[in-house]
Design a protein around this motif. Sequence first.
Motif, PDB file in Angstrom:
ATOM      1  N   SER A  38       0.821  -1.216   0.000  1.00 20.45           N
ATOM      2  CA  SER A  38       0.000   0.000   0.000  1.00 20.45           C
ATOM      3  C   SER A  38       0.854   1.265   0.000  1.00 20.45           C
ATOM      4  N   PHE A  39       0.187   2.392  -0.273  1.00 14.65           N
ATOM      5  CA  PHE A  39       0.844   3.694  -0.314  1.00 14.65           C
ATOM      6  C   PHE A  39       0.634   4.473   0.987  1.00 14.65           C
ATOM      7  N   HIS A  40       0.271   3.804   2.084  1.00 13.21           N
ATOM      8  CA  HIS A  40      -0.102   4.559   3.287  1.00 13.21           C
ATOM      9  C   HIS A  40       1.099   5.180   3.989  1.00 13.21           C
ATOM     10  N   THR A  41       2.313   4.763   3.614  1.00 16.90           N
ATOM     11  CA  THR A  41       3.522   5.418   4.130  1.00 16.90           C
ATOM     12  C   THR A  41       4.358   5.996   2.977  1.00 16.90           C
ATOM     13  N   LEU A  42       3.732   6.240   1.845  1.00 14.24           N
ATOM     14  CA  LEU A  42       4.437   6.808   0.695  1.00 14.24           C
ATOM     15  C   LEU A  42       5.151   8.101   1.084  1.00 14.24           C
ATOM     16  N   ALA A  43       6.425   8.186   0.745  1.00 12.76           N
ATOM     17  CA  ALA A  43       7.207   9.386   1.017  1.00 12.76           C
ATOM     18  C   ALA A  43       7.115  10.351  -0.160  1.00 12.76           C
ATOM     19  N   VAL A  88      -4.441   3.509  -9.786  1.00 10.62           N
ATOM     20  CA  VAL A  88      -4.114   2.608  -8.675  1.00 10.62           C
ATOM     21  C   VAL A  88      -5.331   1.743  -8.408  1.00 10.62           C
ATOM     22  N   ILE A  89      -5.144   0.437  -8.424  1.00  9.96           N
ATOM     23  CA  ILE A  89      -6.194  -0.515  -8.062  1.00  9.96           C
ATOM     24  C   ILE A  89      -5.864  -1.049  -6.679  1.00  9.96           C
ATOM     25  N   ASP A  90      -6.692  -0.695  -5.709  1.00 13.72           N
ATOM     26  CA  ASP A  90      -6.462  -1.013  -4.299  1.00 13.72           C
ATOM     27  C   ASP A  90      -7.359  -2.182  -3.908  1.00 13.72           C
ATOM     28  N   ALA A 130       0.262   4.169 -16.918  1.00 13.19           N
ATOM     29  CA  ALA A 130       0.693   3.041 -16.100  1.00 13.19           C
ATOM     30  C   ALA A 130      -0.208   2.865 -14.883  1.00 13.19           C
ATOM     31  N   ALA A 131      -0.350   1.592 -14.452  1.00 17.52           N
ATOM     32  CA  ALA A 131      -1.219   1.258 -13.331  1.00 17.52           C
ATOM     33  C   ALA A 131      -0.435   0.481 -12.283  1.00 17.52           C
ATOM     34  N   VAL A 132      -0.874   0.620 -11.026  1.00 23.85           N
ATOM     35  CA  VAL A 132      -0.336  -0.169  -9.919  1.00 23.85           C
ATOM     36  C   VAL A 132      -1.485  -0.935  -9.282  1.00 23.85           C
ATOM     37  N   VAL A 133      -1.283  -2.218  -9.064  1.00 24.09           N
ATOM     38  CA  VAL A 133      -2.201  -3.040  -8.271  1.00 24.09           C
ATOM     39  C   VAL A 133      -1.547  -3.275  -6.926  1.00 24.09           C
ATOM     40  N   HIS A 134      -2.272  -2.974  -5.847  1.00 27.06           N
ATOM     41  CA  HIS A 134      -1.680  -3.216  -4.520  1.00 27.06           C
ATOM     42  C   HIS A 134      -2.719  -3.635  -3.509  1.00 27.06           C
TER      43      HIS A 134
END
Length: 242
Positions: A44-49, A64-66, A137-141
């Motif tokens: 996840s991106f919950h601590t993305l800097a 982003v697919i969460d 571009a896509a991210v699956v997380h």
Amino acid sequence: MTDDLPDREPDLPSAFIDIPGVRNFRDAGSVGSLRRGVLFRSGSFHTLAPEGAQRLKALGLRTVIDLRSPFELDVWPDLRHGLDHETLSLPTLPANREDTDRPWPEGQAELYPFMAATAGPSLVAAIRRLGTPGTLAAVVHCAVGKDRTGLTIAVVQELLGASEAEILADFLRSNTGLGLLDGPTPYIDETGTERISRPISEELLTSSFDWIRAHHGSVTAYLHAHGATDEDLDALRANLSE
């Protein structure tokens, strides 16, 4: 790819990219006909800097697919730091135990067939989104990019013609990305409870695909049973292929 981003490892079908604040981030491409630079997978991106956000921007992130639950999203919302991508929430698992008549999985061995049994709607929605022009571009997380993300990416890779060996190699790479090569490690979950994160194995992912094939015959038939059309699958291949 810009010069300030780390190079991908040339001998791997998909390789890690350093995104500060995001665990287990790597390119899902270069397997089957899935090209590099269009589909990524991660925690996840919950601590993305902020520096991590700049690197995601340089990758051209648009979607982003969460795959996390609504409760996880409330406790650990993704950070953006100015990124303007679209986020699509597609929980892999039922939000509540009461939402399914299947026994809730007690461990990893039970989790993977359970995901196969319950994730059809999420998988079809993800495939439709990834097949839509302009989404890449896509991210699956999910939380750490290991189990829920592992199954979702594996299904996409199979649809793009990846071999079983390629799919399993990418799936197992999460053990490296999460520091699980030497065995289980403790972590704090979204409720504040200390739990144990366990390594993944070939048998786990295989059990998901075994469930799919035992109940539907093939991955394609499984997706059809959950509403996907041949046009959806063709659009996915056209959008992600070399």
